[in-house]
Design an enzyme around this catalytic site. Structure first.
Site, short mmCIF file in Angstrom:
data_model
loop_
_atom_site.label_atom_id
_atom_site.label_comp_id
_atom_site.label_asym_id
_atom_site.label_seq_id
_atom_site.Cartn_x
_atom_site.Cartn_y
_atom_site.Cartn_z
N GLU A 127 7.50 24.14 -20.31
CA GLU A 127 8.28 25.59 -19.62
C GLU A 127 9.26 26.07 -20.80
O GLU A 127 9.62 25.51 -21.82
CB GLU A 127 8.99 24.99 -18.43
CG GLU A 127 10.10 23.98 -18.55
CD GLU A 127 10.35 23.47 -17.10
OE1 GLU A 127 9.47 23.19 -16.34
OE2 GLU A 127 11.67 23.47 -16.79
N LYS A 129 12.69 27.31 -22.50
CA LYS A 129 14.08 26.73 -22.43
C LYS A 129 14.91 28.14 -22.29
O LYS A 129 15.01 28.95 -23.36
CB LYS A 129 14.58 26.27 -23.91
CG LYS A 129 15.89 25.59 -23.89
CD LYS A 129 16.18 24.75 -25.01
CE LYS A 129 17.33 24.03 -25.05
NZ LYS A 129 18.52 25.08 -24.89
N ASP A 131 17.95 30.62 -21.77
CA ASP A 131 19.32 30.54 -22.58
C ASP A 131 20.34 31.25 -21.70
O ASP A 131 20.55 32.08 -21.77
CB ASP A 131 19.03 31.31 -23.68
CG ASP A 131 20.21 31.08 -24.77
OD1 ASP A 131 20.96 30.26 -24.51
OD2 ASP A 131 20.25 31.80 -25.77
N TYR A 241 14.83 24.87 -11.99
CA TYR A 241 13.83 24.18 -12.64
C TYR A 241 13.88 22.46 -12.56
O TYR A 241 13.10 21.94 -12.81
CB TYR A 241 13.88 24.18 -14.42
CG TYR A 241 15.46 24.41 -14.89
CD1 TYR A 241 16.11 23.00 -14.96
CD2 TYR A 241 15.93 25.45 -15.58
CE1 TYR A 241 17.36 23.06 -15.68
CE2 TYR A 241 17.02 25.40 -15.99
CZ TYR A 241 17.92 24.13 -16.13
OH TYR A 241 19.11 24.32 -16.81
N LYS A 329 12.72 23.72 -30.09
CA LYS A 329 13.60 25.08 -30.45
C LYS A 329 12.77 26.08 -31.20
O LYS A 329 11.89 25.43 -32.12
CB LYS A 329 14.89 24.80 -30.86
CG LYS A 329 15.85 24.13 -30.02
CD LYS A 329 17.05 24.63 -29.51
CE LYS A 329 18.17 24.65 -30.54
NZ LYS A 329 19.21 25.23 -29.84
N CYS A 423 39.46 46.78 -54.94
CA CYS A 423 38.80 47.15 -53.53
C CYS A 423 38.48 48.32 -53.22
O CYS A 423 38.98 49.58 -53.38
CB CYS A 423 40.30 46.77 -52.56
SG CYS A 423 40.02 47.26 -51.01
N CYS A 426 41.03 50.31 -50.98
CA CYS A 426 42.62 50.82 -51.39
C CYS A 426 42.54 51.03 -53.20
O CYS A 426 43.71 51.24 -53.57
CB CYS A 426 43.64 49.90 -50.72
SG CYS A 426 43.88 48.53 -51.60
N CYS A 439 40.93 41.10 -51.55
CA CYS A 439 41.94 42.53 -51.82
C CYS A 439 43.30 41.81 -51.41
O CYS A 439 43.49 41.35 -50.20
CB CYS A 439 41.53 43.72 -50.96
SG CYS A 439 42.82 44.57 -51.01
N CYS A 445 46.47 47.67 -47.46
CA CYS A 445 45.15 48.16 -47.64
C CYS A 445 44.65 48.81 -46.32
O CYS A 445 44.79 48.21 -45.22
CB CYS A 445 44.27 46.96 -48.09
SG CYS A 445 42.50 47.39 -47.95
S1 IVH Z 1 15.91 20.45 -17.47
C1 IVH Z 1 18.17 16.97 -18.26
N1 IVH Z 1 14.55 22.69 -18.18
O1 IVH Z 1 19.23 23.75 -21.69
C2 IVH Z 1 17.22 17.82 -17.97
N2 IVH Z 1 16.98 22.41 -19.03
O2 IVH Z 1 20.26 22.99 -24.22
C3 IVH Z 1 17.60 18.67 -17.42
N3 IVH Z 1 18.07 24.38 -20.10
O3 IVH Z 1 21.99 21.98 -20.32
C4 IVH Z 1 17.54 20.07 -17.62
N4 IVH Z 1 15.96 25.54 -19.82
O4 IVH Z 1 20.74 23.46 -18.83
C5 IVH Z 1 15.78 21.96 -18.25
N5 IVH Z 1 13.56 24.63 -18.74
C6 IVH Z 1 14.79 23.77 -18.71
C7 IVH Z 1 15.81 24.41 -19.15
C8 IVH Z 1 17.01 23.52 -19.31
C9 IVH Z 1 17.15 25.49 -20.33
C10 IVH Z 1 19.33 24.07 -20.46
C11 IVH Z 1 19.86 22.98 -19.65
C12 IVH Z 1 20.86 22.16 -20.69
C13 IVH Z 1 20.63 22.76 -21.84
C14 IVH Z 1 20.54 22.07 -23.02
#
Ligand code: IVH
Length: 685
Positions: A127, A129, A131, A241, A329, A423, A426, A439, A445
């Site tokens: 899934e 990640k 943000d 999630y 990532k 600079c 100035c 500078c 300045c």
């Molecule tokens: S699962 C321990 N699923 O990313 C596992 N977390 O960088 C529980 N996050 O603090 C987390 N997308 O809050 C899970 N699809 C996803 C996520 C996710 C973002 C967050 C999560 C965690 C942070 C870590």
């Protein structure tokens, strides 16, 4: 639709029993339409029709306040502003995710999963990640009773009123597809979708306010508002999630969890998929890395999780993350373009930054036309010249930068770029400090003056209320302030010339300036904005030397005698006071009537005796700022973990200190936990 909104006469004649029935019916309808609108994103009635339903509900609830329920859809934007947030323990530890960009680590993860599974099933759920900001929502008998930020993973802030304002947070679970559990705790991400974020920033700019840097900050900031009407005004979304806890055990596998969450009325990411072998994991990652712009929300990678919960159980977890999940990532977004020109920018502290002006190129949905080359020595190392082809990258929300020059054999190149000797703002001769160019005309300045004045008047400095960005800009642009000491020569007639200024505001500011004429040494030192000198060092210097004259004339080695002043800081301070422009500016201030007093400033004692160690990067401030804050509250920030350490603050990508601290069983804080302590101590708003 019949006219739903009851008239005054109707309301008066409504019996309680009739009201109860109408309320139930109206709430059910509003809930249903909320779901279509906020979760499914496909409304079935017009806004106007919805408003009528809603106001009918409101009217009847107003007439019969005792029939109000906490999960009524009208309660989303109810609450009064809060005094502060209560810390509440999570129903289960909210762990972090292990994250990597390295393929070998992904391969190791996969083989550990397979090993643990033996001959059993080891399907993996993939899934995005998300943000945003992670939260826990707790439901008792289907009703939302509590919502917490992640905090330090063990306890979080109770931000229920704010979370209630989020349209896609169910106030009550749906029970039409599967039974509602008597207890359910859900983890998910509060986010701002890109469209909502852009709209919000447009509104902010229109109202003359500062826009947010990115959707994550905007979302996290909204959760931390004490006044829920502010959160209500922000376009927040919630995607679920994980189930943290559910009565009667477990749903067995993650695919089942996702289905159950959907049935209960949660929004979940659409992009969830089941994968198995390495190439499928890599394909999923590559697909979303290439297509992330299609989504209306920011993702910074993908997450792979073991589907089967008993396999999760057998793989276990560390104190930081589960071993059954890995975030893979994305690489920072990069594109190739050509340098049209190299310019030099003077920052607010006088540092000269070479900047590549680029043929505009789209990098991950944002048009980039300038990118930092950091400093003269980086520029020389990369040997970037006008006309060169370069690779630029945008990582997260940082300023785009030139990563490298792309070699084009046979192409005739321009001459190497030369930093200007003076600079650009100035005309003062530039000084070099290691790899940096600066500078030295600190207070004269134009590029530095505005920032310098603001810093001078900031609360840890002279604390001149009313010397905000706008006023300072006007004073400098009108030519009333050409150097710091001009502040003390301002006249009421000058101020009255500024837009929107009257007798009262002019007198206020002059009063403030007058009040600041007598100033303690440590505050004065801070106010000067000497490189490397923050509040803590300013205090140490003031304590050690006692007078400005002694400090001004101190040698490097005398400066190094001060606690926590090393060679680098000593060099910066020494250089600052040797610089003619700075000496003149300080003399100018003293001649204009500024008087340095002996009195010790009142200092926070909230962290007295506490030792902090920082590891990893913090989002909201630099390591130095964090340490200065700790010290300004009477605590110590040390660089290595020991048994005397009280708190280890863990940021992004923590180093080996975190491991060591874990072995020693020390108290951990994540960034939110640390910010909370600062807020509790009154050091942050
Ligand atoms: S699962 C321990 N699923 O990313 C596992 N977390 O960088 C529980 N996050 O603090 C987390 N997308 O809050 C899970 N699809 C996803 C996520 C996710 C973002 C967050 C999560 C965690 C942070 C870590």
């Amino acid at each position: 639709m019949p006219d739903l909104v009851p008239s005054v006469e109707e309301l008066v004649s409504l019996s309680k029993e009739e009201a109860r029935e109408r309320l139930e019916d109206l709430r059910e309808k509003v809930r249903e339409h909320n779901y279509h609108y906020y979760v499914e994103k496909s409304p079935r009635i017009s806004d106007r029709q919805y408003d009528r339903l809603f106001s009918a509900l409101q009217k009847i609830e107003e007439r019969f306040p005792d029939l109000m329920t906490p999960d009524s859809p009208t309660q989303r934007v109810g609450g009064e502003p809060m005094e502060g947030f209560e810390s509440v323990e999570h129903t289960r530890r909210m762990l972090s995710l292990d994250a990597t960009r390295e393929r070998p680590q992904l391969e190791r993860f996969l083989s550990r999963v397979k090993d643990a599974a033996g001959s059993g099933d080891w399907r993996i759920i993939a899934e995005p990640k998300l943000d945003g900001a992670s939260v826990e929502l707790v439901y008792e008998d289907g009703t939302l009773v509590r919502g917490l930020t992640r905090g330090n993973g063990r306890v979080g802030d109770d931000v229920t009123p704010n979370l209630k304002t989020v349209g896609s947070v169910p106030l009550r679970l749906r029970g039409d597809q599967r039974p509602v559990p008597s207890f359910l705790s859900v983890r998910g991400e509060v986010m701002m979708f890109k469209s909502g974020f852009q709209e919000l920033n447009r509104r902010l700019v229109e109202n003359g306010e500062n826009p947010f840097a990115n959707p994550r900050n905007a979302a996290a900031g909204a959760l931390q508002q004490l006044d829920p009407s502010i959160s209500a005004d922000r376009p927040l979304e919630f995607l679920a999630y994980e189930i943290l806890r559910i009565e009667d055990g477990d749903l067995g596998r993650d695919s089942e969890v996702v289905k159950a969450l959907t049935d209960w009325g949660f929004a979940v990411p659409d992009e969830i998929s089941t994968v198995g072998e390495l190439d499928e994991l890599l394909d999923y990652h590559a697909h979303w890395s290439d297509n992330r712009e299609e989504l209306d929300y920011e993702i910074d990678g993908v997450v792979f999780k073991v589907d089967d919960h008993s396999l999760r159980e057998s793989m276990g977890e560390t104190s930081h993350h589960p071993r059954w999940a890995l975030a893979y990532k994305f690489e920072p977004r990069r594109e190739v373009t050509r340098v049209e020109e190299i310019a030099v920018q003077v920052g607010r502290t006088g540092l000269l930054t070479p900047v590549a002006l680029l043929r505009p190129v789209e990098v991950g949905g944002v048009t980039v036309s300038r990118a930092s080359l950091h400093n003269p020595s980086e520029l020389a190392r990369k040997d970037v010249r006008r006309g060169d082809k370069v690779r630029v990258q945008r990582a997260g929300d940082v300023i785009p930068e030139v990563v490298e020059r792309i070699n084009e054999p046979g192409r005739k190149r321009e001459e190497p770029f030369q930093m200007p000797p003076v600079c650009p703002s100035c005309g003062t001769e530039i000084v070099t400090e290691g790899p940096l160019a600066r500078c030295p005309n600190t207070y004269g300045c134009p590029a530095q003056l505005k920032g310098r004045i603001q810093h001078f008047g900031s609360p840890p400095g002279l604390d001149i209320d009313g010397l905000g960005e706008e006023t300072v800009s006007a004073l400098v642009e009108r030519g009333y302030v050409k150097q710091l000491s001009d502040l003390f020569k301002l006249k009421k007639e000058d101020l009255l010339q500024l837009d929107g200024w009257g007798d009262k505001s002019a007198e206020n500011l002059l009063g403030q300036i007058e009040r600041s004429r007598k100033i303690e040494l440590q505050r004065f030192l801070y106010a000067l904005g000497i490189p490397e000198v923050g509040e803590a060092t300013a205090r140490d210097l003031a304590r050690h030397f006692g007078t400005l004259a002694d400090l001004r004339n101190a040698s490097r080695s005398q400066l190094e005698e001060v606690e926590r002043v090393g060679p680098k800081v000593a060099e910066a301070i020494h250089g600052f006071f040797r610089e003619e422009h700075n000496r003149k500016a300080i003399d100018g201030l003293l001649e204009a009537g500024l008087e340095i007093t002996e009195e010790e400033g009142a200092r926070g004692e909230a962290f007295e005796g506490l030792r902090f160690v920082f590891t990893g990067a913090l989002d909201s401030m630099s390591r130095d700022q964090a340490q200065e804050l700790v010290e300004s509250l009477g605590g110590r920030a040390t660089s290595s973990v020991s048994s005397r350490t009280d708190y280890v603050v863990i940021g992004e990508d923590p180093g080996s200190k975190a491991e060591k601290a874990r072995e020693e069983d020390l108290e951990f804080l994540d960034e939110e936990g640390f910010l909370k302590m600062l807020r509790d101590a009154g050091a942050l708003e």
